[in-house]
Motif scaffolding. Structure first.
Motif, short mmCIF file in Angstrom:
data_model
loop_
_atom_site.label_atom_id
_atom_site.label_comp_id
_atom_site.label_asym_id
_atom_site.label_seq_id
_atom_site.Cartn_x
_atom_site.Cartn_y
_atom_site.Cartn_z
N ALA A 149 -6.54 -0.41 -11.45
CA ALA A 149 -5.61 0.64 -11.02
C ALA A 149 -4.29 0.53 -11.77
N ASP A 153 -2.59 3.30 -14.10
CA ASP A 153 -1.21 3.74 -13.82
C ASP A 153 -0.32 3.56 -15.05
N VAL A 165 -2.40 5.17 -8.34
CA VAL A 165 -3.75 5.51 -7.90
C VAL A 165 -4.24 4.56 -6.81
N SER A 166 -5.29 5.00 -6.13
CA SER A 166 -5.81 4.28 -4.98
C SER A 166 -6.68 3.09 -5.38
N VAL A 167 -6.30 1.92 -4.91
CA VAL A 167 -7.14 0.72 -5.07
C VAL A 167 -8.28 0.77 -4.06
N LEU A 170 -11.44 2.51 -5.08
CA LEU A 170 -12.30 1.71 -5.97
C LEU A 170 -13.17 0.75 -5.17
N VAL A 194 -14.45 5.16 -11.64
CA VAL A 194 -13.51 6.24 -11.97
C VAL A 194 -14.21 7.32 -12.78
N LEU A 200 -9.32 9.42 -9.63
CA LEU A 200 -8.95 8.72 -8.41
C LEU A 200 -7.91 9.49 -7.62
N ALA A 203 -2.56 6.58 -4.03
CA ALA A 203 -2.55 5.52 -3.02
C ALA A 203 -2.05 6.05 -1.68
#
Length: 344
Positions: A149, A153, A165-167, A170, A194, A200, A203
């Motif tokens: 991530a 980013d 972005v969202s961890v 994933l 991804v 994605l 967050a």
């Protein structure tokens, strides 16, 4: 036996007895001092234990880790300082977790195509890239997802479009559905996810929980995506070129010494940090040289929060494959043109 010999024997016995008592007394002082340090550790890191027995067990582990930190300090060839950290009451097995070899690896290796002279230093943080240090927590081995991530980013930020972005996406939506992403994975697993999901979420829309959940349907469009990913040459000069001209990359290292790392440039002997047991993925954000000692180093972002190490970062010796840093240099690829260059 003569009287003189008897006297000498008695004096020797007395000296040994005195030495033993002095040693025991010093040991009691050392233990008391270590207990005081342990109590400070418990307060600092909000530790409590379920019973006196567990407290004693954790104190003994703490003592072992203090001894290991002293040994690392004595043998390190860089400038690193080792001591009490958030992981000082973890056994080595708890800290390292299960190690496993990758089943699949990126098939594409990027060639070296940079014709410009490599700059002496590089730190993408100075451009506002990779400044958001996060914490994966103590119960989820999700370093692979955090590094991926952060890589994504960083590339979007360099292109002029900052993202976060969202961890968790994933971890929940990992393409290997039979696996719990909190038990560890490889960074290329994240990049495959991804690509298959077409990007994605942010967050904010898909926040981190620190445990695997059900893969959720995305709210609206993806906020970031990648076009591909690839392995770099397993060569630290090639890695530096890519970081300087393209941006941060991910690397997977043996994290053994990080349990006791405080700050400075880590350069342990190979016996203290094997280059063939990689188990922790982080983001490589730059490199430099410590001028007064002429020690070249890497700058790496960890995912253990901003209070760990050097405000969430750490430095390792560059040029000696320290802790296996050159074994798995992997990066996402974002085909967005940019003239940005790494600040020196």
């Amino acid at each position: 036996m003569s009287a003189r010999a008897l006297l000498l024997l008695l004096l020797a016995s007395w000296a040994l007895s005195e030495a033993g008592e002095a040693h025991n007394a010093q040991k009691e002082v050392d233990t008391a001092e270590e207990m005081a340090v342990f109590k400070d550790f418990m307060v600092t890191f909000n530790r409590s234990y379920g019973s006196d027995k567990e407290l004693q067990q954790r104190f003994e582990i703490f003592q072992q880790n203090l001894a290991r930190a002293r040994h690392l300090q004595a043998t390190d060839q860089g400038t690193a300082q080792y001591g009490v950290t958030e992981f000082s009451d973890f056994t080595e097995e708890e800290f390292l977790g299960l190690q496993r070899s990758p089943k699949t690896m990126p098939s594409q290796t990027l060639p070296r195509v940079f014709n410009e002279r490599l700059q002496k230093t590089c730190d993408w943080r100075k451009l506002g890239v990779a400044n958001n240090v996060k914490h994966q927590g103590l119960n989820c081995r999700s370093c692979w997802a955090f590094a991926a991530a952060s890589n994504i980013d960083s590339l979007w930020a360099i292109a002029g479009y900052p993202r976060n972005v969202s961890v968790q996406e994933l971890i929940d939506c990992d393409t290997c559905a039979s696996r719990d992403g909190c038990n560890g994975a490889w960074v290329w697993d994240a990049f495959m996810t991804v690509l298959q999901r077409g990007g994605l979420s942010s967050a904010n829309d898909y926040p981190y929980k620190g445990k695997k959940g059900t893969c959720k349907k995305r709210k609206g469009d993806a906020v970031a995506w990648i076009h591909d990913f690839a392995m770099l040459e397993k060569n630290e000069t090639a890695m530096a070129e890519y970081v300087a001209f393209k941006g941060p990359i991910t690397v997977t290292i043996n994290k053994t010494l990080l349990q006791n790392y405080k700050h400075g440039i880590a350069k342990p002997p190979a016996s203290q940090c094997s280059s063939v047991s990689e188990d922790h993925t982080v983001l490589l954000v730059g490199y430099g040289v410590l001028r007064y000692k002429r020690i070249p180093y890497w700058i790496l972002q960890n995912s253990w929060g901003p209070t760990w190490g050097e405000m969430g970062y750490f430095r390792m010796h560059r040029g000696s494959n320290t802790c296996g840093i050159a074994k798995y240099p992997v990066t996402a690829i974002l085909d967005i043109a940019t003239d940005a260059r790494c600040p020196q």
